[in-house]
Structures are given as structure tokens and as C-alpha cells.
Design a protein around this motif. Sequence first.
Motif, PDB file in Angstrom:
ATOM      1  N   MET A  49       0.742  -1.094   0.116  1.00 21.17           N
ATOM      2  CA  MET A  49      -0.089   0.067  -0.103  1.00 21.17           C
ATOM      3  C   MET A  49       0.827   1.123  -0.164  1.00 21.17           C
ATOM      4  O   MET A  49       1.984   1.356   0.647  1.00 21.17           O
ATOM      5  N   PRO A  50       0.462   2.329  -0.836  1.00 20.73           N
ATOM      6  CA  PRO A  50       1.215   3.716  -0.740  1.00 20.73           C
ATOM      7  C   PRO A  50       1.373   4.106   0.656  1.00 20.73           C
ATOM      8  O   PRO A  50       0.349   3.907   1.468  1.00 20.73           O
ATOM      9  N   HIS A  51       2.054   4.852   1.074  1.00 16.78           N
ATOM     10  CA  HIS A  51       2.250   5.552   2.379  1.00 16.78           C
ATOM     11  C   HIS A  51       2.467   7.221   2.214  1.00 16.78           C
ATOM     12  O   HIS A  51       3.052   7.385   1.362  1.00 16.78           O
ATOM     13  N   GLN A  52       2.137   7.666   3.359  1.00 16.35           N
ATOM     14  CA  GLN A  52       2.380   9.019   3.346  1.00 16.35           C
ATOM     15  C   GLN A  52       3.403   9.316   4.577  1.00 16.35           C
ATOM     16  O   GLN A  52       3.032   9.154   5.722  1.00 16.35           O
ATOM     17  N   VAL A  81       4.896  11.531   7.389  1.00 12.04           N
ATOM     18  CA  VAL A  81       4.523  12.691   8.251  1.00 12.04           C
ATOM     19  C   VAL A  81       5.348  13.253   9.348  1.00 12.04           C
ATOM     20  O   VAL A  81       5.348  14.430   9.478  1.00 12.04           O
ATOM     21  N   GLU A  82       6.197  12.423   9.441  1.00  9.21           N
ATOM     22  CA  GLU A  82       7.441  12.852  10.561  1.00  9.21           C
ATOM     23  C   GLU A  82       8.675  11.996  10.063  1.00  9.21           C
ATOM     24  O   GLU A  82       8.623  10.807   9.654  1.00  9.21           O
ATOM     25  N   GLY A  83       9.702  12.731   9.928  1.00  8.52           N
ATOM     26  CA  GLY A  83      11.097  12.189   9.670  1.00  8.52           C
ATOM     27  C   GLY A  83      10.928  11.353   8.381  1.00  8.52           C
ATOM     28  O   GLY A  83      10.444  11.879   7.310  1.00  8.52           O
ATOM     29  N   GLU A  84      11.924  10.465   8.139  1.00  9.91           N
ATOM     30  CA  GLU A  84      12.085   9.755   6.836  1.00  9.91           C
ATOM     31  C   GLU A  84      11.718   8.381   6.989  1.00  9.91           C
ATOM     32  O   GLU A  84      11.947   7.776   7.925  1.00  9.91           O
ATOM     33  N   TRP A  85      11.248   7.883   5.915  1.00  9.24           N
ATOM     34  CA  TRP A  85      10.728   6.403   5.923  1.00  9.24           C
ATOM     35  C   TRP A  85      10.897   5.873   4.431  1.00  9.24           C
ATOM     36  O   TRP A  85      10.173   5.711   3.857  1.00  9.24           O
ATOM     37  N   PRO A  86      12.170   5.424   4.226  1.00  8.14           N
ATOM     38  CA  PRO A  86      12.639   5.098   3.028  1.00  8.14           C
ATOM     39  C   PRO A  86      11.843   3.309   2.990  1.00  8.14           C
ATOM     40  O   PRO A  86      12.374   2.689   3.971  1.00  8.14           O
ATOM     41  N   GLY A  87      11.553   3.012   1.792  1.00  8.81           N
ATOM     42  CA  GLY A  87      11.014   1.591   1.606  1.00  8.81           C
ATOM     43  C   GLY A  87       9.602   1.306   1.980  1.00  8.81           C
ATOM     44  O   GLY A  87       8.917   2.336   1.895  1.00  8.81           O
ATOM     45  N   ASP A  88       9.312   0.068   2.184  1.00  4.07           N
ATOM     46  CA  ASP A  88       7.839  -0.320   2.417  1.00  4.07           C
ATOM     47  C   ASP A  88       7.621  -1.209   3.752  1.00  4.07           C
ATOM     48  O   ASP A  88       8.772  -1.726   4.009  1.00  4.07           O
ATOM     49  N   VAL A  89       6.468  -1.150   4.106  1.00  6.69           N
ATOM     50  CA  VAL A  89       6.048  -1.973   5.425  1.00  6.69           C
ATOM     51  C   VAL A  89       5.053  -3.184   5.032  1.00  6.69           C
ATOM     52  O   VAL A  89       4.190  -2.659   4.038  1.00  6.69           O
TER      53      VAL A  89
END
Length: 111
Positions: free
Chosen positions: A42-45, A47-55
Motif C-alpha cells: 500500500m502507498p504510504h504518506q 508525516v514525520e522524519g524519513e521512511w524509505p521503503g515499504d512496510v
Amino acid sequence: MPKSYAIGHLQNVQVGADIIEYLNRIDDTMEPFGGRFLVHGMPHQVVEGEWPGDVIIIEFPDRASVEAWYRSDAYQAILPLRTDNADGRVIFIDGNDEDHRGPDVFEDLAV
């Protein structure tokens, strides 16, 4: 008993024949242990910090089920298809009871 989860954070996924095979086979490895995807692809947004990659979040009925799935011959047979083609981290974590509230964490802390 709270449910348990396998949570993966994947980066640098090299989509090719191995990843396609892994995705085509993973559902069959989870089914005997009651596993199901809650979050996957699923696409993610951010909203705080960095989040490279997928969950990826996979729900299981309990901790014994998630551990048995991961150790199963069926999953171990396909695991290299992912680990050889993506960087990732995976954790197992239990969910909270339905009546959990924020301050409940103080019960486990020496405050």
C-alpha cells in the motif's frame, strides 16, 4: 490472547523473477498458521522524519503461530527469494488487548 504480527520494513527491492515467485508462494505458507496480510504493497504518506521503503504487516492468531510460520519448511524454502533481492528488517510483536489505553505502558516501566 492478543494477536501477533510479523512486521517487515523492506528497502531496495529488486523486482524480478525471484520476487515474483516469492509473492506467488507466500500466501500458501501463511495459510496453515492463520496468517493474513494487514498491510502489503500500500502507498504510504510520511508525516514525520524519513521512511524509505515499504512496510508489511502480517497478522497471526498468536506468537506461536507467527514463529512456527517463519520457521516452517515452506517459508524457509522461499525466504532466500526475498532476502537475496531486498534489504529488510523483520520483527515479531504481540498486539495489545482491546481495552489497552496509553497509560497502561506504565505498568511495565519502573516509573
